[in-house]
Design an enzyme around this catalytic site. Structure first.
Site, PDB file in Angstrom:
ATOM      1  NE  ARG A  15      37.996  57.850  30.151  1.00 39.94           N
ATOM      2  CZ  ARG A  15      38.634  56.908  30.621  1.00 39.94           C
ATOM      3  NH1 ARG A  15      39.072  55.923  29.386  1.00 39.94           N
ATOM      4  NH2 ARG A  15      38.774  56.090  32.013  1.00 39.94           N
ATOM      5  CG  ASN A  28      42.641  53.240  27.156  1.00 33.63           C
ATOM      6  OD1 ASN A  28      42.818  54.010  26.973  1.00 33.63           O
ATOM      7  ND2 ASN A  28      41.939  52.610  28.175  1.00 33.63           N
ATOM      8  CG  ASP A  64      47.325  52.791  30.302  1.00 34.10           C
ATOM      9  OD1 ASP A  64      48.000  52.061  31.270  1.00 34.10           O
ATOM     10  OD2 ASP A  64      46.317  53.659  30.173  1.00 34.10           O
ATOM     11  CG  HIS A 114      48.166  48.534  32.033  1.00 34.99           C
ATOM     12  ND1 HIS A 114      46.939  49.794  32.952  1.00 34.99           N
ATOM     13  CD2 HIS A 114      48.303  47.044  32.655  1.00 34.99           C
ATOM     14  CE1 HIS A 114      45.929  49.072  34.049  1.00 34.99           C
ATOM     15  NE2 HIS A 114      47.170  47.730  33.727  1.00 34.99           N
ATOM     16  CG  HIS A 121      49.647  52.789  36.036  1.00 36.77           C
ATOM     17  ND1 HIS A 121      49.864  51.695  36.007  1.00 36.77           N
ATOM     18  CD2 HIS A 121      48.759  52.881  35.203  1.00 36.77           C
ATOM     19  CE1 HIS A 121      49.712  50.974  34.929  1.00 36.77           C
ATOM     20  NE2 HIS A 121      48.293  51.825  34.461  1.00 36.77           N
ATOM     21  CG  ASN A 131      43.952  47.611  36.757  1.00 34.80           C
ATOM     22  OD1 ASN A 131      44.652  47.093  37.984  1.00 34.80           O
ATOM     23  ND2 ASN A 131      44.007  46.921  35.874  1.00 34.80           N
ATOM     24  CG  ASP A 169      46.595  56.182  35.350  1.00 38.58           C
ATOM     25  OD1 ASP A 169      45.862  56.569  33.873  1.00 38.58           O
ATOM     26  OD2 ASP A 169      46.437  54.580  35.238  1.00 38.58           O
ATOM     27  CG  HIS A 229      35.646  56.188  34.729  1.00 39.36           C
ATOM     28  ND1 HIS A 229      35.465  55.261  32.521  1.00 39.36           N
ATOM     29  CD2 HIS A 229      36.404  55.877  35.025  1.00 39.36           C
ATOM     30  CE1 HIS A 229      36.691  54.973  32.884  1.00 39.36           C
ATOM     31  NE2 HIS A 229      37.067  55.187  34.222  1.00 39.36           N
TER      32      HIS A 229
HETATM   33  O1  DOR Z   1      42.001  52.849  36.564  1.00 42.40           O
HETATM   34  C1  DOR Z   1      42.236  53.055  35.097  1.00 42.40           C
HETATM   35  N1  DOR Z   1      41.731  53.086  34.508  1.00 42.40           N
HETATM   36  N2  DOR Z   1      43.951  51.941  35.047  1.00 42.40           N
HETATM   37  C2  DOR Z   1      43.986  51.462  33.402  1.00 42.40           C
HETATM   38  O2  DOR Z   1      44.830  51.000  33.401  1.00 42.40           O
HETATM   39  C3  DOR Z   1      42.730  52.149  32.392  1.00 42.40           C
HETATM   40  C4  DOR Z   1      41.935  53.306  33.389  1.00 42.40           C
HETATM   41  C5  DOR Z   1      40.799  53.816  32.199  1.00 42.40           C
HETATM   42  O3  DOR Z   1      41.463  53.197  30.907  1.00 42.40           O
HETATM   43  O4  DOR Z   1      40.296  53.953  32.933  1.00 42.40           O
HETATM   44 ZN    ZN Z   2      47.196  51.225  32.744  1.00 43.92          ZN
HETATM   45 ZN    ZN Z   3      46.216  54.451  32.087  1.00 45.03          ZN
END
Ligand code: DOR
Ligand code: ZN
Ligand code: ZN
Length: 421
Positions: A60, A90, A148, A175, A228, A274, A301, A305
Site C-alpha cells: 500500500r 496497485n 494485479d 490476476h 491466486h 477477489n 495476497d 485494509h
Molecule cells: O482481494 C483483493 N485485494 N484482490 C485483488 O485483486 C486486489 C487486492 C487489493 O489490492 O486489495
Molecule cells: Zn489479484
Molecule cells: Zn493481489
C-alpha cells in the site's frame, strides 16, 4: 551464530542438526554438538525452514499508508516468518516507473527487516492502454510485472506485454478476471450468494482469462504465472497446459484452501476477497493441485485494509484479507496436519518454489546459501487474534480460529529480524 538441536527441513528430508551461520551465510549443518555459548540459540523442539517467500503482497506504500506502509508490512512479514516478499504495484502513484520502484527499494532498506522486491505494473497507471516503462523498472530492480487488482483487458496489449517483458527477463503475474463476467459481483455465485442476495461471480469470470493467458503463453512460447487460483476448473486448465509443456506456474492462497463461501453467510466483509472463496469442490481441487505440482506455490495476497474500508455494507467493502501473519500457520495446519503433506513439500510450496517462479535467490538450507531461516514451533497451537497483528490491516476472516505452527525467529542474512517475545 549457531542454531542448535533443531529439526532442519532440507530439500528432501528432515535432519536433527545444528546450523552455523557466518557472514550472513550458512557455514555448516552439523550433528548436534555441545549446547551453549554466547552466540548459541537453543532450538530444541523447533523446526528450521528455509526462509519463507511470499511473491504476492500488497504493501500500500506509496499512497495508502493508512492501510499499510513498507515498515508495518515488513514487520508483519517477519512476524509471519517471511524473509522475502514481492509487492504489487496497485499503489498511488501506481508502481509503473523507475522512481516508484526506487522509492520502494529505498524504504525497504530503511525498514531493514525482510528483503522486498517490487513488482511493476504492466500498463501505465494500470489503465490498460499503454505499456509501462518496463525496461526502466527492471533496471531499477523490479522482479516481475503485474496488473494485479484486474486483468489487462485487451488481449493484444497483453500479448505485447508478455513479449516485451520476456525480452527483459521479466514474467507477467496474471490476476485473471473478465470484468464483463464478474460485473460488480462481490462473492462466489452459488448457494450462499442466493441465500444472502449478494451478487455472485461465476467461476468463468476467472477461468476465461486463465485460459486466455495460457493461450498467449503457449502461442508465444513465453512463461507466465497465474495469480491466486480459486477454481477447480482453473486448476484443470493449468494442469492440461502443463501437460502440453506450456511454461506456466501458478499460486493459490491460504484462504482458498481453508475456507468455502459459507463464510459469507453472515455478511462478514473480512471474508470479501477477489477472487472470492468458492466451494468445497474448489478447495479440494486446489489442495490436489498443490499436491501434484499443478499449483507451484502459495502466496498470501496480503491485502490490508483500514477498518473504515471494511466496516460498511458488503457491496461497498474493499476486497482483501490481511494474510502475512496467518499464512504459515494456516497452510501448515491445512496441508501438513490435515492433508499429510511432508515438511519438505510444504517448505517447497512456501519457499523454494516461489523463489523459482521469479528466479529469486533462496529457498534452500544448504552450506553457502544465504542464512534466511524461519524457525517455528510446529506443536504450538494458537488462536488467530487480529488485535495482535502488527500489520495495520486487521481484516481477517480467521479471527478465533485455532491453528498450529508458531514462528519463533525469522532470520535474514544471518540476522535475527523477528523473535517472539
Ligand atoms: O482481494 C483483493 N485485494 N484482490 C485483488 O485483486 C486486489 C487486492 C487489493 O489490492 O486489495
Ligand atoms: Zn489479484
Ligand atoms: Zn493481489
Amino acid at each position: 551464530m549457531i542454531f542448535q538441536n533443531a529439526d532442519v527441513v532440507l530439500k528432501d528430508r528432515l535432519v536433527r542438526a545444528d546450523v552455523t551461520v557466518e557472514g550472513g551465510r550458512i557455514a555448516a549443518i552439523s550433528p548436534c554438538g555441545e549446547r551453549g555459548g554466547a552466540d548459541a540459540v537453543d532450538c530444541t523442539g523447533l523446526t528450521i525452514f528455509p526462509g519463507l517467500i511470499d511473491i504476492h503482497v500488497h504493501l500500500r506504500d506509496p499512497g495508502f499508508e493508512k492501510k499499510e506502509d513498507i515498515l508495518s508490512g515488513s514487520r508483519a512479514a517477519v512476524k509471519g516468518g517471511f524473509t522475502q516478499i514481492c509487492c504489487m504495484p496497485n499503489t498511488t502513484p501506481v508502481t509503473d516507473n523507475k522512481v516508484v520502484v526506487t522509492y520502494i527499494k529505498a524504504k525497504a532498506k530503511e525498514a531493514d527487516l525482510c528483503k522486498i522486491h517490487p513488482i511493476g505494473a504492466i500498463t501505465e497507471g494500470q489503465k490498460g492502454e499503454t505499456l509501462a516503462a518496463i525496461g526502466a523498472m527492471k533496471q531499477a530492480g523490479a522482479v516481475a510485472l503485474s496488473e494485479d487488482g484486474k486483468s489487462v483487458r485487451n488481449a493484444k496489449l497483453m500479448a505485447n506485454a508478455m513479449l516485451y517483458a520476456s525480452d527483459f527477463g521479466l514474467k507477467c503475474l496474471c490476476h485473471c478476471e473478465d470484468p464483463d463476467l464478474s460485473d460488480g459481483g462481490v462473492v462466489h455465485e452459488g448457494y450462499y450468494s442466493t441465500l444472502t442476495g449478494l451478487k455472485g461471480i461465476i467461476r468463468a469470470a476467472e477461468d476465461v482469462i486463465i485460459a486466455r493467458e495460457l493461450c498467449l503463453a503457449e502461442s508465444l512460447s513465453i512463461p507466465v504465472h497465474i495469480c491466486h487460483v480459486s477454481t477447480y476448473s482453473g486448476v484443470g486448465l493449468i494442469r492440461a497446459a502443463k501437460e502440453r509443456g506450456v511454461k506456466v506456474t501458478a499460486e493459490t492462497c491460504p484462504h482458498y484452501i481453508t475456507l468455502t463461501d459459507e463464510v459469507i453467510k453472515d455478511f462478514d466483509t473480512n471474508a470479501k476477497v477477489n477472487p472470492p472463496v468458492r466451494e468445497e469442490r474448489d478447495r479440494l481441487a486446489l489442495i490436489e493441485g498443490l499436491r501434484d505440482g499443478t499449483i507451484d506455490c502459495i502466496a498470501s495476497d496480503h491485502a490490508p485494509h483500514h477498518r473504515d474500508d471494511k466496516n460498511v455494507e458488503f457491496d461497498l467493502a474493499a476486497f482483501g484479507i490481511s494474510g502475512l501473519e496467518t499464512s504459515f500457520a494456516l497452510c501448515y495446519t491445512e496441508l501438513v496436519k490435515k492433508n499429510a503433506f511432508s515438511l519438505p513439500k510444504f517448505a517447497a510450496l512456501m519457499s523454494a518454489n516461489p523463489a523459482a517462479v521469479l528466479g529469486l535467490e533462496g529457498g534452500e538450507i544448504a552450506v553457502g546459501a544465504a542464512a534466511d531461516l524461519t524457525i517455528a514451533d510446529l506443536n504450538e497451537k494458537w488462536t488467530v487474534d487480529p488485535a495482535a497483528f502488527v500489520s495495520k490491516g486487521k481484516n481477517t476472516p480467521f479471527a478465533g480460529m485455532e491453528v498450529y505452527g508458531k514462528v519463533k525467529y525469522t532470520v535474514v542474512d544471518g540476522q535475527i529480524k523477528y523473535e517472539e517475545k
